[in-house]
Scaffold this motif. Structure first.
Motif, PDB file in Angstrom:
ATOM      1  N   VAL A 177     -19.889  12.004 -44.552  1.00  0.00           N
ATOM      2  CA  VAL A 177     -18.481  12.107 -43.882  1.00  0.00           C
ATOM      3  C   VAL A 177     -18.484  13.032 -42.719  1.00  0.00           C
ATOM      4  CG1 VAL A 177     -16.159  12.746 -44.223  1.00  0.00           C
ATOM      5  CG2 VAL A 177     -17.383  11.519 -46.099  1.00  0.00           C
ATOM      6  N   MET A 215     -14.408  22.390 -34.829  1.00  0.00           N
ATOM      7  CA  MET A 215     -13.873  21.591 -36.204  1.00  0.00           C
ATOM      8  C   MET A 215     -15.019  21.296 -36.950  1.00  0.00           C
ATOM      9  SD  MET A 215     -10.878  21.884 -36.138  1.00  0.00           S
ATOM     10  CE  MET A 215      -9.343  22.349 -35.094  1.00  0.00           C
ATOM     11  N   VAL A 268     -16.290  13.708 -52.255  1.00  0.00           N
ATOM     12  CA  VAL A 268     -14.935  13.948 -51.705  1.00  0.00           C
ATOM     13  C   VAL A 268     -13.734  14.175 -52.552  1.00  0.00           C
ATOM     14  CG1 VAL A 268     -15.374  13.462 -49.237  1.00  0.00           C
ATOM     15  CG2 VAL A 268     -14.738  11.823 -51.015  1.00  0.00           C
ATOM     16  N   ASN A 269     -13.868  13.853 -53.869  1.00  0.00           N
ATOM     17  CA  ASN A 269     -12.878  13.986 -54.583  1.00  0.00           C
ATOM     18  C   ASN A 269     -13.068  15.028 -55.756  1.00  0.00           C
ATOM     19  OD1 ASN A 269     -10.865  12.278 -54.049  1.00  0.00           O
ATOM     20  ND2 ASN A 269     -12.021  10.365 -54.946  1.00  0.00           N
ATOM     21  N   PHE A 308     -16.358  23.991 -38.737  1.00  0.00           N
ATOM     22  CA  PHE A 308     -15.618  24.600 -39.950  1.00  0.00           C
ATOM     23  C   PHE A 308     -15.858  23.483 -40.937  1.00  0.00           C
ATOM     24  CE2 PHE A 308     -11.496  24.598 -42.322  1.00  0.00           C
ATOM     25  CZ  PHE A 308     -11.446  26.239 -42.397  1.00  0.00           C
ATOM     26  N   LEU A 324     -17.779  10.107 -34.631  1.00  0.00           N
ATOM     27  CA  LEU A 324     -16.410   9.561 -33.912  1.00  0.00           C
ATOM     28  C   LEU A 324     -16.211  10.483 -33.001  1.00  0.00           C
ATOM     29  CD1 LEU A 324     -14.507   7.539 -34.771  1.00  0.00           C
ATOM     30  CD2 LEU A 324     -12.917   9.368 -36.055  1.00  0.00           C
ATOM     31  N   ILE A 366     -17.462   7.506 -42.560  1.00  0.00           N
ATOM     32  CA  ILE A 366     -16.220   8.621 -42.956  1.00  0.00           C
ATOM     33  C   ILE A 366     -15.674   7.981 -44.156  1.00  0.00           C
ATOM     34  CG2 ILE A 366     -13.779   9.111 -42.627  1.00  0.00           C
ATOM     35  CD1 ILE A 366     -14.692   9.396 -39.633  1.00  0.00           C
ATOM     36  N   LEU A 383     -17.948  12.204 -38.878  1.00  0.00           N
ATOM     37  CA  LEU A 383     -16.739  12.555 -38.143  1.00  0.00           C
ATOM     38  C   LEU A 383     -17.400  13.132 -36.704  1.00  0.00           C
ATOM     39  CD1 LEU A 383     -15.111  14.843 -40.520  1.00  0.00           C
ATOM     40  CD2 LEU A 383     -14.070  13.261 -39.484  1.00  0.00           C
ATOM     41  N   ARG A 400     -19.014  25.218 -49.167  1.00  0.00           N
ATOM     42  CA  ARG A 400     -18.212  25.876 -50.329  1.00  0.00           C
ATOM     43  C   ARG A 400     -17.644  24.731 -51.366  1.00  0.00           C
ATOM     44  NH1 ARG A 400     -12.949  29.652 -49.630  1.00  0.00           N
ATOM     45  NH2 ARG A 400     -12.470  29.640 -51.787  1.00  0.00           N
ATOM     46  N   GLY A 401     -17.208  23.552 -50.636  1.00  0.00           N
ATOM     47  CA  GLY A 401     -16.907  22.667 -52.028  1.00  0.00           C
ATOM     48  C   GLY A 401     -18.020  22.362 -52.747  1.00  0.00           C
ATOM     49  N   LEU A 461     -16.802  24.228 -44.833  1.00  0.00           N
ATOM     50  CA  LEU A 461     -16.072  23.916 -46.012  1.00  0.00           C
ATOM     51  C   LEU A 461     -16.765  22.934 -47.043  1.00  0.00           C
ATOM     52  CD1 LEU A 461     -13.213  24.241 -47.030  1.00  0.00           C
ATOM     53  CD2 LEU A 461     -12.403  22.086 -45.568  1.00  0.00           C
ATOM     54  N   ALA A 462     -17.411  22.005 -46.490  1.00  0.00           N
ATOM     55  CA  ALA A 462     -18.211  20.952 -47.455  1.00  0.00           C
ATOM     56  C   ALA A 462     -19.340  21.839 -48.267  1.00  0.00           C
ATOM     57  CB  ALA A 462     -18.931  19.957 -46.508  1.00  0.00           C
ATOM     58  N   THR A 510     -19.739  14.244 -49.145  1.00  0.00           N
ATOM     59  CA  THR A 510     -19.316  15.007 -47.805  1.00  0.00           C
ATOM     60  C   THR A 510     -20.237  14.981 -46.702  1.00  0.00           C
ATOM     61  OG1 THR A 510     -20.091  17.102 -49.000  1.00  0.00           O
ATOM     62  CG2 THR A 510     -17.674  16.411 -48.926  1.00  0.00           C
TER      63      THR A 510
END
Lengths: 505, 115
Positions: B28, B82, B102-103, B85, B35, B20, B32, B92-93, B89-90, B25
């Motif tokens: 990360v 989650m 991530v930044n 999702f 975890l 993480i 997750l 799309r990012g 999102l990653a 991404t």
């Protein structure tokens, strides 16, 4: 019907969300908007009815599926939770109304997601079960992730990604905390947990303490308490303002959970574990107020400024939670209602101001004047006076009350100095922003954009939330009595546990 | 059994936390996931580790605590949703921002400090 009223603020938004996805509402914009506002209004009505019922007949529990506590999941309605449920439903209605002016068409499924968010927040306020609290947190989070992305650009994607990752880690920590607490206490019903904590011995005490403090980490993350507040300014400033206004209640969910957990489960009766989070909360809250105030002074645009105001209000609330007296809780309840309404109003106003200033949007620089200076300026002045806490509006009453409540506590003098300095910083920051936005403008405008006027729905929505400020002053007596009563119920250990566990005498 | 179980959970958490904290991404998201596996195992263990106990009531006088099983089931479902999702999102990012940092931008020496 009466005995099922407790479940309605949770069930109605869920049904509303589903109905809004289905054909007549899903296809036609007008029908969808109308039904969304109407359904929000029905939810608000049910919430207010529940509030009146609890006020009249005392705390009620509702066993979902008639599975009795502590094994089944219960909903628990007391004056505090019903007040917050009504506040959420009101905010949902206002945001639905505001979005009808056009914001809801910038992406898909705005209205259903709004109702799902209200479902999650209402559920988190009403539930009496710690694991169920986790589930409702996830419901409100998944709705908030999607709302955050609504109509967004790439800055929005970045903020959303960080927000989602932070919250997923938070959820993992939440589950670990619940696992520890269940392993030690053998129950997840909050009232039953409170009972069992009093009988802990030996190593179990330390395990319960670890669990309790892990919960603190989670709630600090949701509530944006220092040092876990860094996600908030970016997230709130890049979200659409109407979404940010709705999010104004979300940090309060974290604060509310702190109130519940650290006054009920780890409160006066908890023996060695009583008030274990107090020292942490107190200093973190003060640091949060500082950071928020510095953030307000450093903000370059209105939305970021308001996001920092949210941080200040969280710090103030958590400081009051840390004092853990009845008077402080009552002040916190009053302040919570006031600050939620006023920050929501400010987010909406920042949006309206930004739209009317063309290219400079809501940045605090010289730009073209707003098209409706008297309307927006007046509303901004009212909201600013309220949020800073100057007389005669509701912020002042909240501030006096919280200063009085912290006077008795050990570090009261320290809090007074710091809080009043922070208020001064707020005063400077907001007046600078306000005077630049409304009074410093170029006479010749370079961009020939059409003057934008605020839509009537937008004005109505802003004034509904803004009316909270004078109304909280006019009805200050009733409201403060209600807050005192709610705080008394919150601190009444035996009444809470006996009502939930069905041992009423 | 307890030591094996506990070290499994501990190792998964350690790997998860390490991943993480990476700056891209994809690690990360993997972190997750790990975890959440660790959390599921941990929740399962909160009902105590026992051998030869029935999962279903009524078939044996000895039965395992059913609540952690229900909790784990809920946690798995939520964790799965989650993760789905965050993967979307990653992606799309990656599309919106042009990289998977991530930044939102890869830090290099000449543009350090730009937000």
């Amino acid at each position: 019907m009466i005995q099922h009223l407790t479940s309605l603020p949770v069930l109605l938004p869920m049904l509303a969300g589903v109905v809004l996805l289905m054909p007549p509402c899903g296809k036609n914009k007008q029908i969808r908007r109308f039904s969304s506002v109407a359904l929000s209004f029905i939810t608000l009505l049910a919430s207010v009815l529940l509030l009146l019922q609890v006020d009249e007949m005392g705390n009620t529990t509702y066993a979902i599926g008639d599975w009795q506590a502590p094994f089944g999941i219960v909903l628990f309605a007391d004056p505090l939770s019903t007040l917050l449920v009504s506040l959420t439903s009101l905010l949902g209605l206002v945001c639905a109304l505001y979005a009808c002016a056009g914001d809801d068409e910038k992406g898909s499924f705005f209205h259903p997601l709004l109702h799902f968010l209200v479902l999650g927040v209402n559920g988190a306020f009403l539930t009496g079960d710690a694991f169920n609290l986790f589930v409702f947190f996830e419901v409100l989070l998944i709705a908030s992730y999607s709302l955050l992305m609504h109509g967004g650009d790439k800055h929005n994607t970045r903020a959303a990604l960080q927000y989602v990752i932070m919250n997923l880690v938070g959820s993992a920590v939440f589950l670990i905390a619940l696992g520890i607490l269940y392993g030690v206490l053998g129950t997840l019903n909050m009232a039953d947990m409170a009972n069992k904590v009093t009988h802990l011995e030996g190593d179990d005490v330390f395990l319960a303490k670890i669990g309790g403090l892990l919960l603190l980490v989670v709630f600090a993350l949701k509530g944006a308490l220092l040092p876990l507040h860094l996600w908030l300014p970016n997230t709130y400033a890049t979200a659409m303002p109407v979404v940010a206004a709705l999010f104004a209640i979300m940090t309060k969910v974290g604060v509310y959970s702190m109130m519940r957990v650290y006054t009920l489960i780890f409160g006066d009766e908890a023996g060695e574990l009583s008030h274990m989070a107090q020292d942490w909360l107190w200093w973190l809250a003060l640091a949060t107020i500082c950071m928020g105030a510095i953030g307000v002074l450093a903000s370059h645009d209105l939305r970021k400024l308001v996001a920092n105001l949210v941080i200040v209000s969280v710090g103030t609330l958590v400081a009051l939670v840390a004092v853990q007296t009845e008077d402080a809780s009552a002040a916190a309840i009053f302040y919570l209602v006031h600050s939620t309404l006023v920050t929501a109003a400010l987010f909406l106003l920042a949006d309206l101001i930004g739209r009317q200033r063309g290219k400079v949007a809501d940045r605090v620089t010289i730009g073209r004047p707003v098209t409706q200076p008297i309307l927006l300026g007046g509303a901004f002045a009212i909201a600013a006076i309220t949020v800073i806490g100057m007389p005669p509006l509701s912020g002042f009453i909240g501030k006096v009350w919280l200063l009085r409540a912290t006077f008795e506590s050990d570090y009261g003098a320290f809090f007074w100095g710091l809080y009043l300095l922070a208020s001064l910083a707020l005063l400077v920051g907001i007046s600078k922003a306000g005077s630049t936005v409304f009074w410093h403008h170029q006479n010749k405008t370079q961009d020939n954009a059409e003057p934008v006027k605020a839509h009537k729905f937008q004005i109505a929505a802003v004034f509904i939330v803004l009316m909270g400020a004078p109304l909280l002053v006019v009805f200050a007596g009733d409201m403060s009595n209600y807050a005192i009563e709610a705080a008394k119920q919150l601190h009444d250990f035996s009444a809470n546990t006996s009502v939930v566990l069905g041992e009423a005498k | 059994m307890e030591i094996l179980y506990a070290s499994c959970v501990g190792l998964l958490v350690a790997c998860g936390v390490f991943l993480i904290l990476r700056s891209r991404t994809f690690p990360v998201v993997l972190g997750l996931t790990m975890l959440s596996y660790a959390v599921n195992l941990f929740l399962f263990a909160s009902g105590r580790l026992t051998l030869n106990k029935a999962a279903v009531l009524g078939y044996s006088s000895d039965y395992a605590d059913p609540l952690p099983q229900a909790l784990v089931l809920t946690a798995i479902v939520i964790g799965f949703a989650m993760t789905a999702f965050v993967v979307i999102l990653a992606i799309r990012g990656r599309a919106d921002l042009g990289n998977d940092h991530v930044n939102g931008q890869v830090p290099t020496n000449n543009n350090k400090g730009k937000a």
